[in-house]
Design a protein around this motif. Structure first.
Motif, PDB file in Angstrom:
ATOM      1  N   PRO A  11       6.470 -35.230 -25.868  1.00  0.00           N
ATOM      2  CA  PRO A  11       5.811 -36.473 -25.880  1.00  0.00           C
ATOM      3  C   PRO A  11       6.865 -37.569 -25.318  1.00  0.00           C
ATOM      4  CG  PRO A  11       5.473 -35.522 -28.055  1.00  0.00           C
ATOM      5  CD  PRO A  11       6.369 -34.522 -26.841  1.00  0.00           C
ATOM      6  N   ARG A  12       6.310 -38.424 -24.297  1.00  0.00           N
ATOM      7  CA  ARG A  12       7.247 -39.338 -23.791  1.00  0.00           C
ATOM      8  C   ARG A  12       7.430 -40.588 -24.833  1.00  0.00           C
ATOM      9  NH1 ARG A  12       3.770 -39.530 -18.487  1.00  0.00           N
ATOM     10  NH2 ARG A  12       2.126 -39.203 -20.279  1.00  0.00           N
ATOM     11  N   ARG A  13       8.182 -41.311 -24.643  1.00  0.00           N
ATOM     12  CA  ARG A  13       8.480 -42.544 -25.455  1.00  0.00           C
ATOM     13  C   ARG A  13       7.362 -43.466 -25.345  1.00  0.00           C
ATOM     14  NH1 ARG A  13      12.884 -45.071 -27.751  1.00  0.00           N
ATOM     15  NH2 ARG A  13      14.161 -43.699 -26.627  1.00  0.00           N
ATOM     16  N   ASP A  14       6.400 -43.792 -26.684  1.00  0.00           N
ATOM     17  CA  ASP A  14       5.456 -44.589 -26.879  1.00  0.00           C
ATOM     18  C   ASP A  14       4.229 -44.192 -25.745  1.00  0.00           C
ATOM     19  OD1 ASP A  14       6.667 -46.030 -28.678  1.00  0.00           O
ATOM     20  OD2 ASP A  14       7.528 -47.321 -26.937  1.00  0.00           O
ATOM     21  N   LEU A  15       4.308 -43.040 -25.350  1.00  0.00           N
ATOM     22  CA  LEU A  15       3.247 -42.394 -24.295  1.00  0.00           C
ATOM     23  C   LEU A  15       2.770 -40.997 -24.607  1.00  0.00           C
ATOM     24  CD1 LEU A  15       4.667 -43.144 -20.635  1.00  0.00           C
ATOM     25  CD2 LEU A  15       2.365 -44.525 -22.052  1.00  0.00           C
ATOM     26  N   PRO A  16       1.435 -40.745 -24.515  1.00  0.00           N
ATOM     27  CA  PRO A  16       1.178 -39.169 -24.901  1.00  0.00           C
ATOM     28  C   PRO A  16       1.726 -38.225 -24.044  1.00  0.00           C
ATOM     29  CG  PRO A  16      -0.649 -40.421 -23.771  1.00  0.00           C
ATOM     30  CD  PRO A  16       0.533 -41.345 -24.155  1.00  0.00           C
ATOM     31  N   PRO A  54      10.669 -28.734 -20.834  1.00  0.00           N
ATOM     32  CA  PRO A  54      10.623 -28.651 -22.263  1.00  0.00           C
ATOM     33  C   PRO A  54       9.360 -29.024 -22.887  1.00  0.00           C
ATOM     34  CG  PRO A  54      11.709 -30.587 -21.737  1.00  0.00           C
ATOM     35  CD  PRO A  54      11.532 -30.265 -20.470  1.00  0.00           C
ATOM     36  N   GLY A  55       8.883 -28.233 -23.916  1.00  0.00           N
ATOM     37  CA  GLY A  55       7.334 -28.481 -24.335  1.00  0.00           C
ATOM     38  C   GLY A  55       7.050 -27.194 -25.153  1.00  0.00           C
TER      39      GLY A  55
END
Length: 606
Positions: A11-16, A54-55
């Motif tokens: 997940p990105r900062r403040d984003l899905p 990454p994930g």
């Protein structure tokens, strides 16, 4: 068979997350399109499959994740991005380098240039190619090792319709011989025209997974493409007749001479044009865009304009059978990919421990970087040596190395560090091993090859600098600053150790930080940051002297070494006891540990 299960990006900062729980499969013998609007997560999904992002989740290539495949380049062919390599490298050198990486004969490069129609441009530099030619080089690189699976990111973007038709014909030829093909696109018509199956995603989530025919029925609708010099008049005629017959007919003006007619047929449009005396240049049934259907509430609808896509076509334009004309389909294995039996002219594997070395030699000497670096090192070293010799009061060893006290490192050491930093840095800047990047650079074989080649180049640079400095000093000062050395073995070993240490620091740092600039910065950090700390730690008397260490080491040896070896051991210990030597050893140990840690971390999948 490619199976992507639960792919989820970090997940990105403040984003899905860009990709969220994406699961689908690509069958052998089929071409599959991953369809989605820009920003839908298509490229991120491919990078997750290749373990470059990454994930979470896992992708199985014939039942194994990529980091479990012994030779990923032979299993997966990849085309990511537009530029296939360093712009100054020639097309032929680029492909020969990738042949060495994949473990196939270098002659395969010329074969693939014939297949993609670039045999006449083999000596062109990559930076001088057009977009269409770059894509052909990228396809040739992806197909070098005859992989079972192809992963292509927007391969048709920016290409003309003829080039796209040729490319998709080539992909169909690969699939017809049992390969699995997955390509991304944001054009629904291209997906229907070129693929057997369409996987639609939006916001990183799966929307639909359909056969191309079913996708065309639910997402697209038939239309009549008309070209006429009287487009406005024909549109008015069709509209009036549709209203009179109370039929739902939509007429869209595509350009000055082209109309798209929805809700009618070629016969009806042709008869209307004949009745009213309208000249028609083209009349054809095509497949157009139906907008956002109820089954796909948020899927992207392609524009109604432009060239249509006939559902029954196969992508046309190219003779895909040329790709594997020398292959004979055999039985399929338990994962679905055909086992192709090849005659003697087929793709032969070239394995063994020399495969990474061949790749590294092709990578290093495929450009003029080593020659330019050597020339620059020799020129700067000679200038510095002459300037320092005029001032005097400089030891002969430092004079020959062109290393005054004010310099953190001599020019030869900086050149060795630069060439070492390019070992991995060039690959991360210009993806030469896209499928292998998550696994092959972490293997000891390729690391050993890079360290060995970097050390050899460093020694050559050091020898060149010393010879050039000695020749210049003799020429200018007539042997004034130089004297016959009483001992040359220990200074030579010290000089070689410094050069190799700088080169290895660049190799390891560029592999850890994935940047050539970071690798060179790590080389400079040794004298500027690490050496002062080591010097401060070594200052002051020692409570436990290490005198007699060489004699004790001789006693521990199984075989009795000659007394002359004591001097070499003492010289090596003396070098390591110096701040620069100690700092290099400590830096190499830290970088090697960091390299091993990042390599181990790249194999961990959640």
């Amino acid at each position: 068979m490619l199976q992507a299960i639960g792919l989820t990006s970090t997940p990105r900062r403040d984003l899905p997350p860009a990709v969220d729980d994406l699961t689908f499969e690509v069958r052998p013998g089929h071409v599959t399109a991953l369809l989605g609007e820009p920003g839908a997560g298509k490229t991120t999904a491919l990078r997750l499959m290749l373990e470059l992002e990454p994930g979470r989740g896992v992708t199985y290539f014939r039942g194994r994740p990529l980091h479990r495949v012994p030779h990923p380049g032979r299993e997966v062919g990849v085309l990511l991005g537009d530029l296939p390599g360093n712009p100054v490298r020639t097309v032929r050198n680029q492909l020969r380098m990738l042949c060495a990486a994949a473990g196939v004969p270098a002659s395969r490069a010329d074969t693939m240039l014939e297949v993609v129609g670039l045999a006449g441009l083999r000596d062109q530099r990559l930076g001088s190619l057009s977009l269409g030619m770059e894509r052909r080089v990228g396809l040739a690189a992806a197909l070098l090792a005859d992989p079972c699976t192809l992963l292509l990111d927007e391969p048709g973007a920016g290409l003309s319709p003829r080039e796209r038709g040729w490319m998709h014909g080539l992909l169909r030829g690969h699939a017809a011989n049992g390969g699995a093909v997955l390509f991304t696109t944001d054009d629904a018509k291209e997906a229907v025209r070129s693929a057997d199956r369409v996987v639609s995603i939006e916001a990183g989530r799966l929307i639909a997974d359909q056969d191309a025919a079913e996708f065309a029925r639910t997402r697209l609708r038939p239309r009549v493409a008309v070209r006429t010099p009287h487009a406005a008049r024909l549109a008015d005629v069709l509209g009036r007749e549709a209203r009179a017959a109370q039929r739902a007919v939509e007429v869209v003006a595509e350009s000055g001479s082209r109309l798209s007619v929805y809700g009618s047929s070629c016969a009806e449009v042709g008869e209307a044009a004949f009745r009213h005396g309208v000249l028609v240049h083209q009349l054809a049934d095509e497949t157009g865009d139906a907008g956002i259907p109820p089954a796909l509430p948020r899927a992207r609808a392609a524009e109604g304009g432009g060239d249509g896509a006939t559902t029954a076509t196969d992508g046309g334009g190219g003779d895909g059978s040329r790709l594997r004309g020398d292959h004979v389909d055999g039985e399929r294995d338990r994962h679905g990919c055909s086992r192709r039996r090849r005659p003697a002219t087929g793709v032969r594997r070239v394995g063994g421990p020399l495969r990474p070395l061949r790749y590294e030699l092709h990578r290093v000497f495929g450009t003029a970087t080593p020659a330019l670096t050597a020339a620059a090192v020799a020129a700067v070293s000679v200038i510095v040596a002459l300037v320092v010799a005029r001032t005097g009061h400089t030891p002969q060893n430092r004079l020959l190395a062109a290393w005054p006290q004010a310099f953190p490192l001599p020019p030869a050491a900086l050149g060795a560090g630069l060439l070492g930093a390019l070992a991995f840095g060039e690959e991360y800047r210009y993806p030469a091993l896209a499928a292998d990047r998550g696994t092959v650079p972490r293997r000891m074989g390729l690391l050993t090859a890079k360290l060995g080649v970097a050390a050899a180049l460093a020694l050559l640079l050091g020898a060149l600098a010393v010879i050039a400095d000695a020749a210049a000093l003799n020429l200018v000062f007539d042997r004034g600053p130089l004297r016959p050395p009483a001992q040359w073995l220990v200074p030579a070993a010290s000089w070689a150790g410094l050069l190799i240490g700088c080169a290895w620091s660049g190799v390891l740092a560029s592999g850890v930080f994935r940047s050539a600039a970071a690798g060179l910065a790590a080389v400079l950090a040794v004298p500027l940051a690490v050496v002062p700390l080591v010097r401060k730690a070594l200052d002051g008397p020692s409570a436990y002297p290490v005198s007699g260490l060489a004699a004790r080491l001789r006693g521990l040896a199984w075989a009795q070494w000659p007394p002359e070896a004591d001097r070499l051991v003492l010289g090596a210990l003396r070098v390591m006891a110096q701040p620069v030597g100690t700092a290099l050893v400590l830096s190499l140990m830290v970088l090697l540990c960091a390299y091993g840690f990042t390599g181990l971390r790249s194999r961990v999948r959640w």
